[in-house]
Design a protein around this motif. Sequence first.
Motif, PDB file in Angstrom:
ATOM      1  N   ILE A  60      -3.221  -6.262   6.363  1.00 31.70           N
ATOM      2  CA  ILE A  60      -2.661  -7.289   5.474  1.00 31.70           C
ATOM      3  C   ILE A  60      -3.050  -7.020   4.027  1.00 31.70           C
ATOM      4  O   ILE A  60      -2.212  -7.031   3.131  1.00 31.70           O
ATOM      5  CB  ILE A  60      -3.143  -8.692   5.915  1.00 31.70           C
ATOM      6  N   VAL A  61      -4.338  -6.773   3.790  1.00 31.60           N
ATOM      7  CA  VAL A  61      -4.811  -6.668   2.410  1.00 31.60           C
ATOM      8  C   VAL A  61      -4.562  -5.265   1.851  1.00 31.60           C
ATOM      9  O   VAL A  61      -3.970  -5.116   0.791  1.00 31.60           O
ATOM     10  CB  VAL A  61      -6.305  -7.035   2.324  1.00 31.60           C
ATOM     11  N   TYR A  62      -4.976  -4.228   2.578  1.00 30.89           N
ATOM     12  CA  TYR A  62      -4.866  -2.872   2.025  1.00 30.89           C
ATOM     13  C   TYR A  62      -3.432  -2.356   2.136  1.00 30.89           C
ATOM     14  O   TYR A  62      -2.806  -2.036   1.135  1.00 30.89           O
ATOM     15  CB  TYR A  62      -5.847  -1.924   2.711  1.00 30.89           C
ATOM     16  N   ALA A  63      -2.911  -2.277   3.371  1.00 32.09           N
ATOM     17  CA  ALA A  63      -1.565  -1.721   3.545  1.00 32.09           C
ATOM     18  C   ALA A  63      -0.514  -2.641   2.951  1.00 32.09           C
ATOM     19  O   ALA A  63       0.561  -2.199   2.558  1.00 32.09           O
ATOM     20  CB  ALA A  63      -1.288  -1.478   5.025  1.00 32.09           C
ATOM     21  N   GLY A  64      -0.809  -3.942   2.832  1.00 25.60           N
ATOM     22  CA  GLY A  64       0.152  -4.860   2.249  1.00 25.60           C
ATOM     23  C   GLY A  64      -0.057  -5.030   0.763  1.00 25.60           C
ATOM     24  O   GLY A  64       0.629  -4.425  -0.057  1.00 25.60           O
ATOM     25  N   ALA A  65      -1.061  -5.835   0.409  1.00 20.26           N
ATOM     26  CA  ALA A  65      -1.193  -6.267  -0.981  1.00 20.26           C
ATOM     27  C   ALA A  65      -1.593  -5.128  -1.915  1.00 20.26           C
ATOM     28  O   ALA A  65      -0.985  -4.929  -2.962  1.00 20.26           O
ATOM     29  CB  ALA A  65      -2.215  -7.393  -1.045  1.00 20.26           C
ATOM     30  N   ILE A  66      -2.606  -4.357  -1.548  1.00 20.33           N
ATOM     31  CA  ILE A  66      -3.128  -3.357  -2.488  1.00 20.33           C
ATOM     32  C   ILE A  66      -2.124  -2.233  -2.678  1.00 20.33           C
ATOM     33  O   ILE A  66      -1.987  -1.690  -3.776  1.00 20.33           O
ATOM     34  CB  ILE A  66      -4.507  -2.872  -2.006  1.00 20.33           C
ATOM     35  N   MET A  67      -1.354  -1.909  -1.614  1.00 17.16           N
ATOM     36  CA  MET A  67      -0.355  -0.853  -1.787  1.00 17.16           C
ATOM     37  C   MET A  67       0.778  -1.308  -2.690  1.00 17.16           C
ATOM     38  O   MET A  67       1.342  -0.518  -3.445  1.00 17.16           O
ATOM     39  CB  MET A  67       0.197  -0.413  -0.435  1.00 17.16           C
ATOM     40  N   VAL A  68       1.116  -2.620  -2.640  1.00 17.81           N
ATOM     41  CA  VAL A  68       2.107  -3.151  -3.570  1.00 17.81           C
ATOM     42  C   VAL A  68       1.608  -2.970  -5.000  1.00 17.81           C
ATOM     43  O   VAL A  68       2.339  -2.535  -5.895  1.00 17.81           O
ATOM     44  CB  VAL A  68       2.393  -4.634  -3.250  1.00 17.81           C
ATOM     45  N   LEU A  69       0.324  -3.264  -5.192  1.00 17.96           N
ATOM     46  CA  LEU A  69      -0.265  -3.090  -6.529  1.00 17.96           C
ATOM     47  C   LEU A  69      -0.201  -1.626  -6.961  1.00 17.96           C
ATOM     48  O   LEU A  69       0.162  -1.317  -8.098  1.00 17.96           O
ATOM     49  CB  LEU A  69      -1.711  -3.575  -6.512  1.00 17.96           C
ATOM     50  N   PHE A  70      -0.524  -0.710  -6.043  1.00 19.54           N
ATOM     51  CA  PHE A  70      -0.487   0.725  -6.370  1.00 19.54           C
ATOM     52  C   PHE A  70       0.924   1.136  -6.781  1.00 19.54           C
ATOM     53  O   PHE A  70       1.112   1.841  -7.768  1.00 19.54           O
ATOM     54  CB  PHE A  70      -0.928   1.551  -5.159  1.00 19.54           C
ATOM     55  N   LEU A  71       1.920   0.657  -6.020  1.00 22.92           N
ATOM     56  CA  LEU A  71       3.295   1.035  -6.333  1.00 22.92           C
ATOM     57  C   LEU A  71       3.719   0.462  -7.690  1.00 22.92           C
ATOM     58  O   LEU A  71       4.385   1.133  -8.476  1.00 22.92           O
ATOM     59  CB  LEU A  71       4.242   0.545  -5.230  1.00 22.92           C
ATOM     60  N   PHE A  72       3.293  -0.766  -7.965  1.00 23.80           N
ATOM     61  CA  PHE A  72       3.615  -1.347  -9.272  1.00 23.80           C
ATOM     62  C   PHE A  72       2.943  -0.564 -10.386  1.00 23.80           C
ATOM     63  O   PHE A  72       3.541  -0.348 -11.444  1.00 23.80           O
ATOM     64  CB  PHE A  72       3.184  -2.815  -9.315  1.00 23.80           C
ATOM     65  N   VAL A  73       1.710  -0.130 -10.170  1.00 23.98           N
ATOM     66  CA  VAL A  73       1.010   0.633 -11.205  1.00 23.98           C
ATOM     67  C   VAL A  73       1.699   1.978 -11.413  1.00 23.98           C
ATOM     68  O   VAL A  73       1.854   2.442 -12.550  1.00 23.98           O
ATOM     69  CB  VAL A  73      -0.476   0.798 -10.830  1.00 23.98           C
ATOM     70  N   ILE A  74       2.161   2.600 -10.316  1.00 21.96           N
ATOM     71  CA  ILE A  74       2.882   3.872 -10.448  1.00 21.96           C
ATOM     72  C   ILE A  74       4.145   3.664 -11.282  1.00 21.96           C
ATOM     73  O   ILE A  74       4.461   4.449 -12.180  1.00 21.96           O
ATOM     74  CB  ILE A  74       3.224   4.432  -9.049  1.00 21.96           C
ATOM     75  N   MET A  75       4.866   2.553 -11.014  1.00 20.94           N
ATOM     76  CA  MET A  75       6.090   2.293 -11.767  1.00 20.94           C
ATOM     77  C   MET A  75       5.767   1.878 -13.195  1.00 20.94           C
ATOM     78  O   MET A  75       6.506   2.180 -14.127  1.00 20.94           O
ATOM     79  CB  MET A  75       6.893   1.203 -11.063  1.00 20.94           C
TER      80      MET A  75
ATOM     81  N   ILE B 138       1.464 -10.184 -11.067  1.00 19.35           N
ATOM     82  CA  ILE B 138       1.767 -10.951  -9.850  1.00 19.35           C
ATOM     83  C   ILE B 138       1.075 -10.308  -8.643  1.00 19.35           C
ATOM     84  O   ILE B 138       0.474 -10.997  -7.808  1.00 19.35           O
ATOM     85  CB  ILE B 138       3.293 -11.008  -9.639  1.00 19.35           C
ATOM     86  N   ALA B 139       1.116  -8.959  -8.566  1.00 24.29           N
ATOM     87  CA  ALA B 139       0.486  -8.276  -7.435  1.00 24.29           C
ATOM     88  C   ALA B 139      -1.013  -8.508  -7.436  1.00 24.29           C
ATOM     89  O   ALA B 139      -1.626  -8.735  -6.390  1.00 24.29           O
ATOM     90  CB  ALA B 139       0.799  -6.785  -7.497  1.00 24.29           C
ATOM     91  N   MET B 140      -1.608  -8.482  -8.614  1.00 28.17           N
ATOM     92  CA  MET B 140      -3.068  -8.681  -8.722  1.00 28.17           C
ATOM     93  C   MET B 140      -3.452 -10.087  -8.271  1.00 28.17           C
ATOM     94  O   MET B 140      -4.394 -10.276  -7.499  1.00 28.17           O
ATOM     95  CB  MET B 140      -3.461  -8.450 -10.184  1.00 28.17           C
ATOM     96  N   LEU B 141      -2.694 -11.077  -8.745  1.00 33.37           N
ATOM     97  CA  LEU B 141      -2.989 -12.460  -8.352  1.00 33.37           C
ATOM     98  C   LEU B 141      -2.762 -12.645  -6.864  1.00 33.37           C
ATOM     99  O   LEU B 141      -3.519 -13.353  -6.186  1.00 33.37           O
ATOM    100  CB  LEU B 141      -2.109 -13.435  -9.145  1.00 33.37           C
ATOM    101  N   PHE B 142      -1.740 -11.966  -6.336  1.00 34.79           N
ATOM    102  CA  PHE B 142      -1.478 -12.058  -4.898  1.00 34.79           C
ATOM    103  C   PHE B 142      -2.662 -11.518  -4.104  1.00 34.79           C
ATOM    104  O   PHE B 142      -3.114 -12.132  -3.130  1.00 34.79           O
ATOM    105  CB  PHE B 142      -0.201 -11.289  -4.556  1.00 34.79           C
ATOM    106  N   ILE B 143      -3.212 -10.375  -4.520  1.00 37.85           N
ATOM    107  CA  ILE B 143      -4.362  -9.802  -3.810  1.00 37.85           C
ATOM    108  C   ILE B 143      -5.525 -10.778  -3.802  1.00 37.85           C
ATOM    109  O   ILE B 143      -6.150 -11.027  -2.771  1.00 37.85           O
ATOM    110  CB  ILE B 143      -4.800  -8.472  -4.456  1.00 37.85           C
ATOM    111  N   VAL B 144      -5.820 -11.351  -4.989  1.00 31.69           N
ATOM    112  CA  VAL B 144      -6.997 -12.222  -5.091  1.00 31.69           C
ATOM    113  C   VAL B 144      -6.873 -13.411  -4.148  1.00 31.69           C
ATOM    114  O   VAL B 144      -7.796 -13.707  -3.376  1.00 31.69           O
ATOM    115  CB  VAL B 144      -7.181 -12.673  -6.549  1.00 31.69           C
ATOM    116  N   PHE B 145      -5.694 -14.061  -4.168  1.00 28.41           N
ATOM    117  CA  PHE B 145      -5.578 -15.248  -3.324  1.00 28.41           C
ATOM    118  C   PHE B 145      -5.340 -14.876  -1.856  1.00 28.41           C
ATOM    119  O   PHE B 145      -5.644 -15.663  -0.966  1.00 28.41           O
ATOM    120  CB  PHE B 145      -4.501 -16.171  -3.889  1.00 28.41           C
ATOM    121  N   ASP B 146      -4.870 -13.653  -1.625  1.00 27.41           N
ATOM    122  CA  ASP B 146      -4.793 -13.128  -0.263  1.00 27.41           C
ATOM    123  C   ASP B 146      -6.190 -12.990   0.331  1.00 27.41           C
ATOM    124  O   ASP B 146      -6.440 -13.375   1.483  1.00 27.41           O
ATOM    125  CB  ASP B 146      -4.111 -11.754  -0.324  1.00 27.41           C
ATOM    126  N   ILE B 147      -7.118 -12.462  -0.468  1.00 29.34           N
ATOM    127  CA  ILE B 147      -8.489 -12.281   0.026  1.00 29.34           C
ATOM    128  C   ILE B 147      -9.146 -13.642   0.263  1.00 29.34           C
ATOM    129  O   ILE B 147      -9.906 -13.817   1.214  1.00 29.34           O
ATOM    130  CB  ILE B 147      -9.280 -11.410  -0.964  1.00 29.34           C
TER     131      ILE B 147
END
Lengths: 216, 141
Positions: A68-83, B83-92
């Motif tokens: 949930i956290v790594y494969a979901g949320a953090i990878m979304v962040l990585f992809l956004f940072v790449i873009m 948005i992704a950063m805030l999502f991670i924080v509240f996800d955790i």
Amino acid sequence: MPESLAGFLSIPVLLFLIFALGAVSTAVSCVLTPNPVRSALFLVLNLFCVAILYLLLNAYFLAVVQVIVYAGAIMVLFLFVIMLLNLGSPERIPDQMKWQQPVAVGAGILLAAMLTVTIASSVPSFAPATSLPQTARRTTLDAREPGASQTMDNSAILDDIARRPETMGTPYGIGKNLYNPDKPWLFPFEMVSFLLLVAVIGSVSLAGRQTSEEKA
Amino acid sequence: MPNFRDPSLSVMEPNVLSNSLLNSYIPVLVMGVAAIALAAALIGLNGILGPSRPNPQKLSPYECGVTPIGSARERFPIKFYLIAMLFIVFDIETVFMYPWAVTYIHSGGMMIFNLIEMLLFVGILFVGYYYVWKRGAFEWE
């Protein structure tokens, strides 16, 4: 010896070998792919494989959190940072740190040596996996008579879940240990909220959004 | 409820104990294998059975029927990162609430204490939530 090999290759060991191979190969692909988006997607596969390795280690909750956290949320962040950085094609990134390559080789050799020493010193002998569980799983619940579980009440079972190494990784086991004031993990748990607070405030102020008063 | 038995605890019976928790994940594994097999079969059958007669129009990227203009690899606004950063924080935060919620009903005499420790956790994060709200990071414009 075929018998000991058959005993060694139980289904969990077979699953471990498959997904450990998957984790290593996706990690290597992640590093070697020139396209950063493909690299990130290989990292997703790698995180899935590691999640299954967590499952095989009886860390059930951690495995789901990994997805949930790594494969979901953090990878979304990585992809956004790449873009965000627009890392479209590899030739646009000149390597300005040539000195990194020899240092990386040296650090890799050091890491491999440390891992070898650690593993060699912690594994006394290469025993088949079948000889381990019978001794390792002896706890209170196993010691009881097979029919005795009917008379056990819920609280004894629940206490056992939180104590036994193979069920400690369930959400109940983690909750019972993490939020228990007798255990040393309650304070770190509360400190995590400060860590997350710093992350929230830091990311918002770095992104530079202004308040409506500042804009006006 | 003295004789109440949580059905999820039935896997804890001693006779089925050793690998039962891991065995309960076998449907997940079967599901994953089925999903990969279905995707591979659909793409593979497309490649085998479908006729391939490409022309420049067919090979151009589809962009809602309009002729594509420029590259798709443009820099994205930093709003997405935020948005992704805030999502991670509240996800955790939610990740920490889950084991707490599972154990809360069984906390016995510690119920008030457990409630306060979670309120403390959520309260500290609420400060961040309030800050983000006031900075207008939730607004999309």
